[in-house]
Write an enzyme that holds these catalytic residues in place. Structure first.
Site, PDB file in Angstrom:
ATOM      1  CB  CYS A 114      -0.869   0.001   1.247  1.00 59.53           C
ATOM      2  SG  CYS A 114      -1.848  -1.496   1.403  1.00 59.53           S
ATOM      3  NE  ARG A 151       4.311   1.215  -1.067  1.00 56.80           N
ATOM      4  CZ  ARG A 151       5.195   1.143  -0.065  1.00 56.80           C
ATOM      5  NH1 ARG A 151       6.276   1.875  -0.115  1.00 56.80           N
ATOM      6  NH2 ARG A 151       5.015   0.357   0.963  1.00 56.80           N
ATOM      7  CD1 TRP A 186      -0.084  -3.829  -3.165  1.00 56.00           C
ATOM      8  CD2 TRP A 186      -1.656  -4.751  -4.429  1.00 56.00           C
ATOM      9  NE1 TRP A 186       0.401  -3.873  -4.429  1.00 56.00           N
ATOM     10  CE2 TRP A 186      -0.549  -4.437  -5.255  1.00 56.00           C
ATOM     11  CE3 TRP A 186      -2.758  -5.336  -5.023  1.00 56.00           C
ATOM     12  CZ2 TRP A 186      -0.516  -4.699  -6.618  1.00 56.00           C
ATOM     13  CZ3 TRP A 186      -2.735  -5.582  -6.391  1.00 56.00           C
ATOM     14  CH2 TRP A 186      -1.631  -5.271  -7.182  1.00 56.00           C
ATOM     15  CD  GLU A 243      18.747 -17.838  -1.824  1.00 49.93           C
ATOM     16  OE1 GLU A 243      18.879 -18.624  -2.788  1.00 49.93           O
ATOM     17  OE2 GLU A 243      18.744 -16.610  -1.967  1.00 49.93           O
ATOM     18  CE  LYS A 282      20.081 -13.715  -2.235  1.00 51.31           C
ATOM     19  NZ  LYS A 282      19.964 -14.683  -3.333  1.00 51.31           N
ATOM     20  CD  GLU A 312      23.187 -13.889  -5.588  1.00 52.91           C
ATOM     21  OE1 GLU A 312      23.015 -13.422  -6.719  1.00 52.91           O
ATOM     22  OE2 GLU A 312      22.275 -14.432  -4.945  1.00 52.91           O
ATOM     23  CG  HIS A 314      28.243 -40.303   1.704  1.00 53.93           C
ATOM     24  ND1 HIS A 314      28.146 -41.669   1.573  1.00 53.93           N
ATOM     25  CD2 HIS A 314      27.358 -39.970   2.689  1.00 53.93           C
ATOM     26  CE1 HIS A 314      27.231 -42.142   2.395  1.00 53.93           C
ATOM     27  NE2 HIS A 314      26.726 -41.127   3.094  1.00 53.93           N
ATOM     28  CE  LYS A 350      16.184  -8.905  -9.368  1.00 49.89           C
ATOM     29  NZ  LYS A 350      16.445  -9.576  -8.075  1.00 49.89           N
TER      30      LYS A 350
END
Ligand code: AGP
Length: 617
Positions: free
Chosen positions: A2, A27, A78, A490, A494, A497, A513, A612
């Site tokens: 909103c 937005r 929203w 992830e 992160k 990158e 292993h 991106k």
């Protein structure tokens, strides 16, 4: 998310409110409205619930100049509670007409407050949770409280992150704004002729480049040429304005140094947006109106393949875990660049779910084309609607995180996870695997998710020291099990990158292993070990690393004292339902990579060699 804009000054506020709402249009919204105090001191409200046409239709409606006043508030919404229509749009007025408010956030306890107000004789005009605030503030003002006191009092009654702006006919020269938690920011500024308040810095630039950001737990009064800041106890706060750069990019970052830090902070908002119009917190139901599959088709699915690249693949891994867990359908996540070339055996009973925030990732589009040729029903979990992926899939599940500018995906990941969790519940309920009681329990859990994530974001104090330590290593290992495995992957991605440190995500069970050969003082290990049925296994893995001279940083559940006896560093995340643990452990993974990048002088918004959107193979 909103948008808010408020004005108190010398000119007619009506056209200025429209312009202010236009500046925060990026937005996104599905309704819009304004309230102004007219020359006779009466609050006049005009609002439209016309989806994307709302703001333009509102501008036309008030464009005849009939309505005028020098103090007012505007809001683009929203929907979270209640359909998209005029009466559910903001601003909302108190039943005595003395107050009008606009609100960002979710009021988790709105039902009990609504019952209390209805029992006191208040008649509600909307289905929204926000209207509760209008009546609470209106009652207090009618009893003699100042608008500021009344807004603080109302905010103290509600649970959940919130941002409120309010006007009162009893104090026609001021606008009050309040912020509790992370439900989007509030920023204020002034010049000689006016004072303005908004959810985004960009809306203030036509008036001033000197701005003040409200921190959570603060309240502000603005009037022509004046800004007064207070804490929730009413004590005055002195704060020097920040000179914001005049360019759009700086304005868009608000008081954040980077887009990435801003987008990490927006995650509570992004989760709310991803639940908007889908979770009915009052009824305890979840529905995805975008799903075009019939119940029969959903019941005939015998396999689910989720596909994506990079962070979106990790979202897909989370989706596979939660779909198989809740809906009891075999589900797996596959890297799109592999899926597209391996000639997979898929068909009409394989539901393919692509995850791509951009909707333009080349390998993911190719995998989607393959699925379409195979006749598989196909969905795409997507941020940028209208992108190529939305033209290939049978239906799109928008994640509504808002444009993500940092190259590293953060809020779009958590919004994708939120969307996939809802899809899992819908699949499970449609197939009769879970009933309404189980769905209500899931709704009760995810209602707390924005607040829990907001709490986890407060970890930043614990993170900085650990990030400094990790920045000394050239190699890092990230371990997880079960639903924590995508979070380990992830976290490693992160760190690669953003900090350019070699980091590998690994199933913790793989240690013996081959990975054990790497262990030693030259490689630190980050372990995602919340308290669940795999916790004991993770403790063993930590001991295994320690026994070989490795240093361990554990992400653990608040209150877990056992883990401090085995790990070198512990970052605590809030205790929560096991289904939500990946959302908790994701936050320190993001913050660690961001802080380590800063410790090494990297640019977190524009990491080297990366784009991106990867529109090529
Ligand atoms: C993640 O931080 C990176 N931005 C990258 O791995 C990204 O997730 C991947 O390129 C997929 O992008 P998409 O979601 O737009 O398809």
């Amino acid at each position: 998310m909103c948008g808010i804009f408020a004005y108190a000054g010398s000119e007619n506020a009506v056209p200025l409110l429209i312009e202010g709402l236009r500046s925060v249009e990026y937005r996104g919204y599905d309704s819009a409205g304004i309230s102004v105090i007219d020359a006779s001191g009466v609050i006049q409200t005009v609002k439209r619930g016309d989806h994307k046409a709302s703001l333009e239709n509102l501008a036309v409606t008030v464009g005849d100049g009939q309505l005028s006043g020098v103090v007012g508030i505007g809001h683009t919404r929203w929907a979270t509670h209640g359909q998209v229509n005029q009466q559910n749009s903001h601003p909302h007025s108190s039943s005595n007409g003395v107050v009008s408010i606009a609100h960002n956030g979710i009021i988790e306890n709105f039902l009990e407050l609504k019952d209390e107000l209805v029992d006191s004789g208040i008649e509600f005009l909307s289905e929204t949770d926000s209207e509760v605030l209008a009546h609470l503030v209106g009652k207090s003002v009618a009893s003699g409280s100042s608008l500021r006191e009344a807004v603080i009092g109302a905010a103290s009654r509600i649970k959940g992150n919130t941002a409120i702006v309010a006007v009162s006919a009893a104090e026609p020269n001021i606008v009050v704004g309040l912020r509790v938690g992370n439900a989007g920011g509030i920023v204020v500024g002034k010049n000689a002729d006016a004072a303005v308040m908004a959810s985004d810095t960009i809306a203030l630039l036509p008036y001033t480049t000197e701005v003040i950001y409200l921190e959570p737990g603060e309240v502000v009064e603005i009037e022509k040429g004046a800004i007064r800041l207070f804490d929730l106890e009413g004590l005055s706060i002195e704060r020097e304005p920040i000179i914001t750069a005049q360019n759009f990019e700086a304005a868009q970052k608000g008081n954040h140094p980077h887009f990435m830090s801003k987008e990490i902070a927006e995650q509570p908002d992004a989760i709310q947006s991803a639940m908007r119009g889908r979770v009915d917190f009052a009824a305890g139901t979840i529905s995805l109106p975008e799903v075009t599959l019939t119940s029969e088709q959903i019941r005939s699915i015998d396999r689910v393949i989720l596909t994506g690249m990079g962070t979106s693949l990790h979202a897909g891994m989370f989706g596979a875990s939660v779909i198989e867990s809740l809906a009891r359908i075999p589900a797996a996540a596959e890297n799109s660049s592999e899926l597209r070339y391996r000639n997979p055996v898929i068909g009409p009973k394989t539901l393919v779910i692509a995850v791509t925030q951009s909707g333009e990732t080349a390998d993911t589009l190719a995998a989607m084309e393959h699925a379409r040729r195979a006749g598989s029903p196909q969905a795409v979990v997507l941020e940028l609607e209208g992108s190529q992926a939305s033209r290939i899939a049978d239906f799109t599940l928008p994640i509504r995180a808002g444009q993500e500018i940092g190259v590293a995906s953060t809020k779009t990941l958590i919004a994708s996870m939120t969307t996939l969790l809802q899809l899992a519940a819908v699949l499970a309920e449609t197939r009769g695997v879970i009933g309404t009681t189980a769905v209500r329990s899931i709704v009760e859990s995810i209602a707390e998710l924005p607040s829990l994530v907001a709490t986890a974001l407060g970890l930043i104090g614990q993170i900085t020291a650990l990030a400094e330590r990790l920045s000394k290593f050239d190699d890092l290992l990230y371990l997880g099990r079960g639903a924590q495995l995508p979070i380990a992957f992830e976290g490693a991605l992160k760190m690669k990158e953003l900090a350019y440190i070699h980091a590998e995500g690994y199933p913790a069970g793989e240690m013996k292993h081959g990975v054990n050969a790497l262990l030693g003082p030259n490689m630190a290990t980050v372990v995602s070990a919340p308290q669940n049925d795999l916790y004991e296994k993770m403790l063993s893995n930590i001991s295994e690393v320690k026994a070989r001279g490795g240093e361990v940083a554990a992400i653990a559940t608040e209150g877990d004292v056992m883990i401090e006896r085995v790990a070198d560093h512990v970052i605590y995340v809030p205790k929560c339902h096991e289904l939500l643990q990946p959302f908790m452990t994701l936050i320190p993974m993001q913050l660690l990579a961001y802080r380590t990048a800063l410790a090494l002088g990297r640019d977190p918004d524009k990491p080297r060699n990366l784009a991106k959107t990867v529109t090529v193979e």
